[in-house]
Design a protein around this motif. Structure first.
Motif, PDB file in Angstrom:
ATOM      1  N   ARG A 134       9.778  82.467   0.027  1.00 39.61           N
ATOM      2  CA  ARG A 134       9.509  82.625   1.461  1.00 39.61           C
ATOM      3  C   ARG A 134      10.812  82.691   2.259  1.00 39.61           C
ATOM      4  O   ARG A 134      11.885  82.446   1.722  1.00 39.61           O
ATOM      5  CB  ARG A 134       8.632  81.468   1.928  1.00 39.61           C
ATOM      6  N   SER A 135      10.696  82.979   3.542  1.00 38.88           N
ATOM      7  CA  SER A 135      11.906  83.124   4.368  1.00 38.88           C
ATOM      8  C   SER A 135      12.670  81.801   4.397  1.00 38.88           C
ATOM      9  O   SER A 135      12.083  80.720   4.262  1.00 38.88           O
ATOM     10  CB  SER A 135      11.522  83.518   5.800  1.00 38.88           C
ATOM     11  N   THR A 136      13.983  81.902   4.582  1.00 39.61           N
ATOM     12  CA  THR A 136      14.816  80.692   4.669  1.00 39.61           C
ATOM     13  C   THR A 136      14.300  79.794   5.789  1.00 39.61           C
ATOM     14  O   THR A 136      14.242  78.573   5.645  1.00 39.61           O
ATOM     15  CB  THR A 136      16.277  81.089   4.973  1.00 39.61           C
ATOM     16  N   GLU A 137      13.899  80.403   6.880  1.00 36.69           N
ATOM     17  CA  GLU A 137      13.411  79.617   8.020  1.00 36.69           C
ATOM     18  C   GLU A 137      12.194  78.777   7.621  1.00 36.69           C
ATOM     19  O   GLU A 137      12.103  77.584   7.930  1.00 36.69           O
ATOM     20  CB  GLU A 137      13.037  80.583   9.153  1.00 36.69           C
ATOM     21  N   GLU A 138      11.269  79.406   6.892  1.00 37.95           N
ATOM     22  CA  GLU A 138      10.058  78.671   6.509  1.00 37.95           C
ATOM     23  C   GLU A 138      10.375  77.578   5.485  1.00 37.95           C
ATOM     24  O   GLU A 138       9.876  76.459   5.579  1.00 37.95           O
ATOM     25  CB  GLU A 138       8.994  79.637   5.958  1.00 37.95           C
ATOM     26  N   VAL A 139      11.242  77.902   4.505  1.00 39.62           N
ATOM     27  CA  VAL A 139      11.585  76.915   3.465  1.00 39.62           C
ATOM     28  C   VAL A 139      12.281  75.713   4.105  1.00 39.62           C
ATOM     29  O   VAL A 139      11.906  74.553   3.861  1.00 39.62           O
ATOM     30  CB  VAL A 139      12.472  77.554   2.372  1.00 39.62           C
ATOM     31  N   ILE A 140      13.259  75.987   4.972  1.00 40.17           N
ATOM     32  CA  ILE A 140      13.980  74.876   5.620  1.00 40.17           C
ATOM     33  C   ILE A 140      13.025  74.072   6.513  1.00 40.17           C
ATOM     34  O   ILE A 140      13.058  72.841   6.539  1.00 40.17           O
ATOM     35  CB  ILE A 140      15.190  75.412   6.423  1.00 40.17           C
ATOM     36  N   GLY A 141      12.158  74.791   7.207  1.00 43.48           N
ATOM     37  CA  GLY A 141      11.176  74.112   8.059  1.00 43.48           C
ATOM     38  C   GLY A 141      10.284  73.185   7.253  1.00 43.48           C
ATOM     39  O   GLY A 141      10.018  72.045   7.642  1.00 43.48           O
ATOM     40  N   LEU A 142       9.827  73.657   6.085  1.00 43.69           N
ATOM     41  CA  LEU A 142       8.958  72.831   5.237  1.00 43.69           C
ATOM     42  C   LEU A 142       9.712  71.607   4.712  1.00 43.69           C
ATOM     43  O   LEU A 142       9.176  70.490   4.727  1.00 43.69           O
ATOM     44  CB  LEU A 142       8.419  73.663   4.066  1.00 43.69           C
ATOM     45  N   GLY A 167      -3.528  77.872   3.401  1.00 41.64           N
ATOM     46  CA  GLY A 167      -4.036  78.502   4.615  1.00 41.64           C
ATOM     47  C   GLY A 167      -3.333  78.093   5.902  1.00 41.64           C
ATOM     48  O   GLY A 167      -3.738  78.513   6.990  1.00 41.64           O
ATOM     49  N   ASN A 168      -2.268  77.309   5.794  1.00 40.43           N
ATOM     50  CA  ASN A 168      -1.536  76.885   7.007  1.00 40.43           C
ATOM     51  C   ASN A 168      -1.000  78.084   7.782  1.00 40.43           C
ATOM     52  O   ASN A 168      -1.087  78.144   9.006  1.00 40.43           O
ATOM     53  CB  ASN A 168      -0.332  76.009   6.634  1.00 40.43           C
ATOM     54  N   GLY A 169      -0.409  79.028   7.032  1.00 36.00           N
ATOM     55  CA  GLY A 169       0.207  80.192   7.668  1.00 36.00           C
ATOM     56  C   GLY A 169      -0.829  81.040   8.387  1.00 36.00           C
ATOM     57  O   GLY A 169      -0.645  81.410   9.557  1.00 36.00           O
ATOM     58  N   ARG A 170      -1.944  81.326   7.715  1.00 39.22           N
ATOM     59  CA  ARG A 170      -2.993  82.155   8.330  1.00 39.22           C
ATOM     60  C   ARG A 170      -3.595  81.468   9.558  1.00 39.22           C
ATOM     61  O   ARG A 170      -3.900  82.102  10.561  1.00 39.22           O
ATOM     62  CB  ARG A 170      -4.102  82.464   7.303  1.00 39.22           C
ATOM     63  N   TRP A 171      -3.750  80.155   9.462  1.00 37.36           N
ATOM     64  CA  TRP A 171      -4.306  79.389  10.586  1.00 37.36           C
ATOM     65  C   TRP A 171      -3.440  79.594  11.828  1.00 37.36           C
ATOM     66  O   TRP A 171      -3.955  79.841  12.925  1.00 37.36           O
ATOM     67  CB  TRP A 171      -4.352  77.909  10.203  1.00 37.36           C
ATOM     68  N   ALA A 172      -2.122  79.507  11.646  1.00 34.62           N
ATOM     69  CA  ALA A 172      -1.211  79.667  12.783  1.00 34.62           C
ATOM     70  C   ALA A 172      -1.197  81.118  13.266  1.00 34.62           C
ATOM     71  O   ALA A 172      -1.291  81.386  14.477  1.00 34.62           O
ATOM     72  CB  ALA A 172       0.194  79.216  12.388  1.00 34.62           C
ATOM     73  N   THR A 173      -1.102  82.044  12.315  1.00 31.57           N
ATOM     74  CA  THR A 173      -1.027  83.468  12.677  1.00 31.57           C
ATOM     75  C   THR A 173      -2.261  83.895  13.478  1.00 31.57           C
ATOM     76  O   THR A 173      -2.157  84.625  14.467  1.00 31.57           O
ATOM     77  CB  THR A 173      -0.875  84.319  11.398  1.00 31.57           C
ATOM     78  N   GLN A 174      -3.428  83.403  13.053  1.00 34.71           N
ATOM     79  CA  GLN A 174      -4.665  83.740  13.774  1.00 34.71           C
ATOM     80  C   GLN A 174      -4.611  83.311  15.234  1.00 34.71           C
ATOM     81  O   GLN A 174      -5.269  83.879  16.093  1.00 34.71           O
ATOM     82  CB  GLN A 174      -5.859  83.034  13.111  1.00 34.71           C
ATOM     83  N   LYS A 175      -3.819  82.286  15.496  1.00 37.16           N
ATOM     84  CA  LYS A 175      -3.735  81.779  16.869  1.00 37.16           C
ATOM     85  C   LYS A 175      -2.513  82.331  17.600  1.00 37.16           C
ATOM     86  O   LYS A 175      -2.231  81.939  18.731  1.00 37.16           O
ATOM     87  CB  LYS A 175      -3.670  80.249  16.840  1.00 37.16           C
ATOM     88  N   TRP A 230       0.605  81.873  16.670  1.00 35.53           N
ATOM     89  CA  TRP A 230       1.694  80.898  16.610  1.00 35.53           C
ATOM     90  C   TRP A 230       2.550  81.114  15.363  1.00 35.53           C
ATOM     91  O   TRP A 230       2.095  81.696  14.386  1.00 35.53           O
ATOM     92  CB  TRP A 230       1.127  79.468  16.589  1.00 35.53           C
ATOM     93  N   PRO A 231       3.791  80.578  15.356  1.00 34.61           N
ATOM     94  CA  PRO A 231       4.631  80.677  14.160  1.00 34.61           C
ATOM     95  C   PRO A 231       3.996  79.909  12.994  1.00 34.61           C
ATOM     96  O   PRO A 231       3.304  78.898  13.219  1.00 34.61           O
ATOM     97  CB  PRO A 231       5.947  80.007  14.572  1.00 34.61           C
ATOM     98  N   ARG A 232       4.258  80.356  11.775  1.00 33.89           N
ATOM     99  CA  ARG A 232       3.670  79.736  10.575  1.00 33.89           C
ATOM    100  C   ARG A 232       3.950  78.230  10.503  1.00 33.89           C
ATOM    101  O   ARG A 232       3.126  77.449  10.041  1.00 33.89           O
ATOM    102  CB  ARG A 232       4.202  80.415   9.312  1.00 33.89           C
TER     103      ARG A 232
END
Ligand code: IPE
Ligand code: IPE
Ligand code: MG
Length: 239
Positions: free
Chosen positions: A68-76, A18-26, A28-30
Motif C-alpha cells: 500500500r501507499s507509504t502514507e497508508e502504511v505509516i498511518g497504520l 473493509g476500512n478503506g471502502r467504508w471511508a471512501t464511500q463517505k 473520506w481518506p482511507r
C-alpha cells in the motif's frame, strides 16, 4: 445424543476488512476508516467475554499490506502505536491480555518496544486474550518455524524424526494460543488472505458483508449464534 447447550467458540479470529471502502464511500481518506476500525476493536474486545469468547485474534496488517501507499502504511503503524499507548490503562484494568503474532523484525524498533511493553504489562491478565497480527502472513510464519527447527537440528542436536505436528505447532508464533474455532471475515470478501493457514485447519468460517467499521457487538453476537447451529465433525461422523 445431540447437545442442547448453546455452543460458543472459545477462540474467534477476525479478518477485519473493509476500512478503506467504508471511508471512501463517505468521501473520506482511507485512514479515517482505519481509525474508526480501531474503535471497533475496543468495542468487540469488551463485548467478547460476555458473549463467551475468551480468545480473540485480529488481523491488523498482513505481510502483503506493505504494497500500500507509504502514507497508508505509516498511518497504520502510527495507529497501532497509539492504540497500545491509549488503551494500556483500560486493558490493564479490564483484564485484557495482549499479545502479537507476525514477523516483528521489519517493524519500527519503537513500535517493537511498545509491543513488548504491553505484552509484559498485561501478562498476568486472564479475562480475555487479545492477539493482534501485525506483519503477519501464514506462509511467512511457517517458513520462520521451519527455519527455527532446521537451525535446532543443525546446531542443537534436534532429531528430525521427532518433528511432528505438535513440534511444528510449538515453533509457530501462536505456540501458547489455542487454534481458532471460528474465523470471521467482514466486507463480503470470501478469501483467507494468508491468515492462520495452519491454525485454522479445522476452523469454521463466517463471512459477512458488513464493513469492519460497522461491525457492532450485535453483529458479532448474531454471527456467534449461527456458529452455535453448526455440527463440527473433525473428520468423524458427527453427533
Ligand atoms: C482492512 O481494511 C484493514 C487492513 C488491511 C489494514 P482495508 O484497508 O483492507 O479496507 P478495504 O478492503 O480497502 O476496504
Ligand atoms: C487482509 O485484508 C489483511 C487484513 C485484514 C489485515 P486485505 O484487504 O489486505 O486482503 P486482500 O488484499 O483483499 O486479500
Ligand atoms: Mg481489504
Amino acid at each position: 445424543m445431540p447437545s442442547t447447550a448453546p455452543k460458543t467458540p472459545e477462540h474467534v479470529a477476525i479478518i477485519m476488512d473493509g476500512n478503506g471502502r467504508w471511508a471512501t464511500q463517505k468521501g473520506w481518506p482511507r485512514l479515517v476508516g482505519h481509525r474508526k476500525g480501531a474503535e471497533r476493536v475496543k468495542a468487540i474486545v469488551r463485548a467478547a467475554p460476555d458473549l463467551g469468547v475468551r480468545w480473540l485474534t485480529i488481523y491488523a496488517f498482513s505481510t502483503e499490506n506493505w504494497k500500500r501507499s507509504t502514507e497508508e502504511v505509516i498511518g497504520l503503524m502510527g495507529l497501532f502505536a497509539r492504540y497500545i499507548q491509549r488503551e494500556a490503562e483500560d486493558m490493564s484494568r479490564e483484564g485484557v491480555r495482549m499479545r502479537f503474532i507476525g514477523d516483528r523484525s521489519r517493524l519500527d524498533p519503537k513500535l517493537q518496544d511498545l509491543m513488548h511493553w504491553i505484552e509484559d504489562r498485561t501478562r498476568n491478565n486472564t479475562h480475555v486474550n487479545l492477539t493482534v497480527a501485525i506483519n503477519y502472513g501464514g506462509r511467512n510464519e511457517l517458513a520462520r518455524a521451519a527455519r527455527k527447527l532446521a537451525r535446532q537440528a543443525a546446531e542443537a542436536g534436534l532429531d528430525p524424526d521427532t518433528i511432528d505436528e505438535a513440534a511444528l505447532s510449538n515453533a509457530l508464533d501462536t505456540q501458547d494460543i489455542p487454534d481458532p474455532d471460528l474465523v470471521i471475515r467482514t466486507s463480503g470478501e470470501t478469501r483467507v488472505s494468508n491468515f492462520l493457514l495452519w491454525q485454522a485447519a479445522y476452523a469454521e468460517y463466517e463471512f459477512t458483508p458488513v464493513l469492519w467499521p460497522d461491525f457492532t457487538p450485535e453483529v458479532f453476537s448474531e454471527i456467534l449464534s449461527r456458529y452455535g447451529a453448526r455440527d463440527r465433525r473433525f473428520g468423524g461422523v458427527g453427533t
